[in-house]
Design a protein around this motif. Structure first.
Motif, mmCIF file in Angstrom:
data_model
loop_
_atom_site.group_PDB
_atom_site.id
_atom_site.type_symbol
_atom_site.label_atom_id
_atom_site.label_comp_id
_atom_site.label_asym_id
_atom_site.label_seq_id
_atom_site.Cartn_x
_atom_site.Cartn_y
_atom_site.Cartn_z
ATOM 1 N N GLY A 164 30.070 3.961 8.225
ATOM 2 C CA GLY A 164 31.146 3.648 9.157
ATOM 3 C C GLY A 164 32.191 4.736 9.105
ATOM 4 N N ASN A 165 33.405 4.414 9.574
ATOM 5 C CA ASN A 165 34.444 5.447 9.621
ATOM 6 C C ASN A 165 35.578 5.206 8.619
ATOM 7 O OD1 ASN A 165 35.730 3.275 10.708
ATOM 8 N ND2 ASN A 165 36.357 4.267 12.609
ATOM 9 N N PHE A 166 35.428 4.202 7.748
ATOM 10 C CA PHE A 166 36.509 3.860 6.820
ATOM 11 C C PHE A 166 36.687 4.956 5.775
ATOM 12 C CE2 PHE A 166 37.899 0.953 3.129
ATOM 13 C CZ PHE A 166 39.229 1.030 3.484
ATOM 14 N N ASP A 167 37.855 5.623 5.831
ATOM 15 C CA ASP A 167 38.218 6.561 4.771
ATOM 16 C C ASP A 167 39.482 6.047 4.102
ATOM 17 O OD1 ASP A 167 39.856 7.113 6.925
ATOM 18 O OD2 ASP A 167 39.514 9.270 6.930
ATOM 19 N N PHE A 168 39.589 6.292 2.800
ATOM 20 C CA PHE A 168 40.639 5.650 2.017
ATOM 21 C C PHE A 168 40.852 6.412 0.718
ATOM 22 C CE2 PHE A 168 37.485 3.736 -0.872
ATOM 23 C CZ PHE A 168 36.342 3.775 -0.079
ATOM 24 N N SER A 297 33.727 -1.415 7.172
ATOM 25 C CA SER A 297 33.429 0.021 7.079
ATOM 26 C C SER A 297 33.657 0.746 8.403
ATOM 27 C CB SER A 297 31.981 0.231 6.611
ATOM 28 O OG SER A 297 31.087 -0.388 7.504
ATOM 29 N N TYR A 298 33.925 0.003 9.488
ATOM 30 C CA TYR A 298 33.939 0.666 10.815
ATOM 31 C C TYR A 298 35.168 0.329 11.648
ATOM 32 C CZ TYR A 298 32.413 -3.997 12.005
ATOM 33 O OH TYR A 298 32.361 -5.345 12.110
ATOM 34 N N ARG A 299 36.198 -0.266 11.052
ATOM 35 C CA ARG A 299 37.363 -0.658 11.855
ATOM 36 C C ARG A 299 38.552 0.264 11.662
ATOM 37 N NH1 ARG A 299 37.897 -7.276 11.704
ATOM 38 N NH2 ARG A 299 35.823 -7.698 12.547
ATOM 39 N N ASP A 300 38.348 1.373 10.994
ATOM 40 C CA ASP A 300 39.475 2.223 10.604
ATOM 41 C C ASP A 300 40.026 2.974 11.828
ATOM 42 O OD1 ASP A 300 41.326 3.286 8.941
ATOM 43 O OD2 ASP A 300 39.931 4.598 7.859
ATOM 44 N N ASN A 301 41.359 3.140 11.855
ATOM 45 C CA ASN A 301 41.977 3.909 12.937
ATOM 46 C C ASN A 301 42.966 4.922 12.400
ATOM 47 O OD1 ASN A 301 44.017 2.240 12.165
ATOM 48 N ND2 ASN A 301 43.983 0.958 13.987
#
Ligand SMILES: [Ca+2]
Ligand SMILES: [Ca+2]
Ligand SMILES: [Ca+2]
Ligand SMILES: [Ca+2]
Length: 302
Positions: A164-168, A297-301
């Motif tokens: 997904g696009n979740f980075d943290f 894992s895919y809701r990041d903005n």
């Protein structure tokens, strides 16, 4: 006699056939109420955990039953911050990774801090992660603690979900119990410093053994880390200790932009119950339980 019975059955059959509501009046079984916990689909989430391994070194690494519990526990998560590695030989953590990987696919790897601490007794932090779902971004670092706020400087690393696009950014710490309140109150400075390094990132997650309860910290106090900028996902009612004490030492605290990535699922992992351990086998693993939180894992903005 037989003819009478057959006739009665025939009459009953004709009556029911002409009046289908007779059958419909039989109350049907009510569906089970839906569970309140959200249904998590594997692959759509990133499970993050923190675990104080209590003096993890060669003595524990030499105990197969301890290593089995640790490796099974680690495999429940995509990335787990571990604290209290005390091992001058630097062999225990590689052995732990090998034991995790001996259980099959997916394979795990780690990044590890230098040995930290003001005294001769040093500890290391590590992030152990699933190589199929997690990518380490950039170079992890220990907080540059120029004014010596921390006994063991927090260890900071950015990660990204591969599914997904979740980075943290994870910030793990094992506070010194004697100065836990001061160290907890100074953690926002570490977050601010990390924000300046990871421009544009909003998701900062503090996790670890903060000693944030009982004799070391008033969990109801108005700490700067309790400001409206942060959300404590492990609440004060959670007992993170394997012994009879009821203390919420271990915590996961997220910055506001990570709230939209948080699924709402978090808690303590009772490995003693999950793996049916005796009390002695439980405390041989650690005096702490892991705490965990699950993110989309895919809701990041950000
Ligand atoms: Ca992000
Ligand atoms: Ca508590
Ligand atoms: Ca307890
Ligand atoms: Ca976010």
């Amino acid at each position: 006699m037989v003819i009478v019975v057959v006739l009665l059955l025939l009459v009953a059959y004709i009556y029911i056939a002409k009046n289908p509501t007779v059958l419909e009046k039989i109350p049907s079984k009510q569906p089970e109420p839906t569970p309140t916990t959200p249904i998590i689909i594997t692959g759509d989430t990133i499970k993050v955990a923190a675990f104080n391994l209590q003096i993890f070194g060669t003595t524990k690494a030499d105990k197969p039953e301890v290593m089995e519990v640790l490796s099974k526990t680690i495999r429940n998560y995509d990335v787990i911050a571990v604290q209290e590695i005390r091992d001058s030989s630097q062999t225990a953590l590689p052995l732990l990774r090998d034991t995790v990987n001996s259980r099959g696919s997916p394979q795990y790897d780690y990044v590890v801090s230098e040995r930290l601490g003001r005294t001769a007794s040093k500890e290391q932090y590590a992030y152990i992660f699933n190589t199929q779902t997690i990518q380490v971004m950039g170079t992890p670092y220990a907080y540059p603690d120029s004014t010596d706020m921390f006994q063991r400087e927090p260890y900071v690393s950015e990660f990204k979900a591969k599914n997904g696009n979740f980075d943290f950014v994870l910030i793990t710490i094992h506070t010194d119990p004697d100065t836990a309140t001061q160290e907890i109150n100074d953690l926002p400075k570490v977050i601010e410093d990390a924000k300046s390094k990871y421009q544009g990132e909003g998701d900062f997650i503090v996790l670890g053994d903060l000693n944030a309860d009982c004799g070391y910290f008033n969990e109801n106090s108005q700490s700067p880390l309790r400001s409206s900028e942060y959300f404590w996902v492990i609440n004060n009612s959670v007992d993170t200790t394997t012994k009879s004490t009821d203390c919420t030492y271990d915590r996961i605290i997220i910055s506001n932009p990570a709230k939209t990535d948080f699924t709402g699922e978090a808690g303590v992992f009772r490995f003693d119950m999950a793996y049916n351990l005796t009390y002695d086998n439980t405390i041989a693993v650690s005096d702490h339980y892991p705490v965990y939180a699950v993110f989309w894992s895919y809701r990041d903005n950000d």
